[in-house]
Design a protein around this motif. Structure first.
Motif, mmCIF file in Angstrom:
data_model
loop_
_atom_site.group_PDB
_atom_site.id
_atom_site.type_symbol
_atom_site.label_atom_id
_atom_site.label_comp_id
_atom_site.label_asym_id
_atom_site.label_seq_id
_atom_site.Cartn_x
_atom_site.Cartn_y
_atom_site.Cartn_z
ATOM 1 N N SER A 190 -19.784 -19.514 77.989
ATOM 2 C CA SER A 190 -20.512 -18.280 77.695
ATOM 3 C C SER A 190 -20.171 -17.225 78.728
ATOM 4 N N GLU A 213 -17.876 -25.878 75.747
ATOM 5 C CA GLU A 213 -18.391 -24.557 75.383
ATOM 6 C C GLU A 213 -18.494 -23.695 76.633
ATOM 7 N N LEU A 221 -18.214 -31.929 69.655
ATOM 8 C CA LEU A 221 -18.118 -30.761 70.527
ATOM 9 C C LEU A 221 -17.332 -31.135 71.781
ATOM 10 N N ARG A 223 -17.154 -22.202 71.487
ATOM 11 C CA ARG A 223 -17.231 -23.655 71.427
ATOM 12 C C ARG A 223 -15.965 -24.220 70.808
ATOM 13 N N HIS A 226 -20.232 -16.492 73.080
ATOM 14 C CA HIS A 226 -20.329 -17.935 73.329
ATOM 15 C C HIS A 226 -19.229 -18.590 72.517
#
Length: 205
Positions: free
Chosen positions: A132, A130, A127, A116, A114
């Motif tokens: 995955s 992100e 943030l 970010r 993952h």
């Protein structure tokens, strides 16, 4: 036959020879001791000794897996952070590279990561995005970094663009005592925080 399979077969043959030697000594003891007390003791000790041998090999495999997981996270995190731009396909390629690198020591059932992107400035931490990727059913979502972690990466004012890479690996069936590891929920987790080029972290294409 692969080098990994040959090494595993050699280890299995060595452990089998040790077990056979113990049993042969136990059988000989029956003739030298009519009561067979030593044979009974050996019959009880052999499983425990084998378990200790397998446990020792498994600990070595776990240490190798942890070390390879950390090195892979550092390599992939730095590579992505230095890109002038990122595409969605880059994350798929990164997963394939991770699987190839981590599979080298003794095999891994599932690999997941993952990633970010953060922007840290005087106003706080934001943030940006992100992503995955993973194989199998393993999920990898470690806690986000703290403000202190970013400060330790680079001291001073201004704006920082950071990439946080979480990498999780679950041992495969080629590990000795793999069933015990699966029941205990063991997996190798690591987290890497890297300063990134600004164009690369704004948004993947």
């Amino acid at each position: 036959i692969s080098t990994r399979q040959a090494r595993r077969r050699k280890q299995s043959i060595l452990l089998l020879k040790m077990a056979l030697n113990m049993l042969e000594y136990s059988r000989f003891s029956v003739f030298s001791n009519q009561r067979g007390s030593l044979a009974a003791e050996m019959a009880l000790c052999v499983p425990a000794i084998l378990f200790l041998l397998l446990g020792g090999v498994t600990l070595i495999q776990m240490a190798q897996l942890n070390r390879m997981t950390e090195r892979t996270a550092a390599f992939i995190g730095d590579d992505l952070a230095q890109r002038d731009r990122l595409r969605e396909a880059d994350f798929d390629i990164a997963l394939n590279v991770m699987e190839d690198l981590i599979d080298a020591p003794d095999g891994a059932a599932d690999v997941a990561f993952h990633i970010r992107a953060w922007r840290q400035g005087e106003g706080g931490t934001t943030l940006l995005w992100e992503r995955s990727r993973g194989s199998g059913e393993i999920a990898c979502l470690l806690p986000p970094f703290s403000g202190g972690s970013a400060s330790s990466v680079m001291a001073g004012g201004g704006i920082l663009h950071l990439l946080q890479l979480d990498l999780c690996v679950q041992p495969g069936s080629e590990f000795y005592l793999s069933g015990f590891l699966a029941a205990s929920g063991y997996r190798a987790d690591t987290q890497m925080l890297t300063i990134a080029r600004r164009p690369a972290v704004l948004s993947p294409e």
